[in-house]
Design a protein around this motif. Sequence first.
Motif, short mmCIF file in Angstrom:
data_model
loop_
_atom_site.label_atom_id
_atom_site.label_comp_id
_atom_site.label_asym_id
_atom_site.label_seq_id
_atom_site.Cartn_x
_atom_site.Cartn_y
_atom_site.Cartn_z
N UNK A 143 2.08 -19.34 -37.80
CA UNK A 143 1.15 -20.45 -37.67
C UNK A 143 0.25 -20.55 -38.89
N UNK A 144 -0.25 -19.42 -39.37
CA UNK A 144 -1.10 -19.43 -40.56
C UNK A 144 -0.36 -20.03 -41.75
N UNK A 145 0.89 -19.64 -41.93
CA UNK A 145 1.67 -20.17 -43.04
C UNK A 145 1.95 -21.66 -42.88
N UNK A 146 2.22 -22.10 -41.66
CA UNK A 146 2.47 -23.52 -41.44
C UNK A 146 1.23 -24.36 -41.74
N UNK A 147 0.07 -23.91 -41.29
CA UNK A 147 -1.17 -24.64 -41.53
C UNK A 147 -1.53 -24.61 -43.02
#
Length: 162
Positions: free
Chosen positions: A39-43
Amino acid sequence: MDRGPLSKNLSQEQLAEKAKVSVRTIQRMEAGDDASIETLNLVAGALSVSVKELFDDSPAQKNKIRNAEENLQYQLKNRHDEFKTFKHIYLTCYIIVMMLWGVCFDFLHNDAWSAIMGVLWIGGWMLMGQLTKLITLKWIDPKLDLKYPLTASRIDKDREDK
């Protein structure tokens, strides 16, 4: 997460859509709740920033940031390798087809057919770039996005830094 979506003039809904996560996930991150590395990478990809820029520099978060960056770099490298392989295979096949087409000129003794074949041959070379883009957008990118989800929202997903 220190920065809200408004730092890039995005609403929570816009950021969630761009990052391919739920609005609730964005709300949780803004409230300071933990998020998965994926999720951190996607955001971060949706905001065109590194994962590190989503957080302050507290020691407790450095390990999570490092893991997120390592996972992203791993997926980007693998995606770039697969994309490069696709481009090489496509180019090789296209060159073979165009060379075979060119060999057909020797079998034509009619000037009208030779001219038509020549125009089509030159047109084929001109269409090659556009066909590559179409294949990439319609078939290759969606498959690679599923295989490497951390890279899906990255603008550099099909380019390797030189």
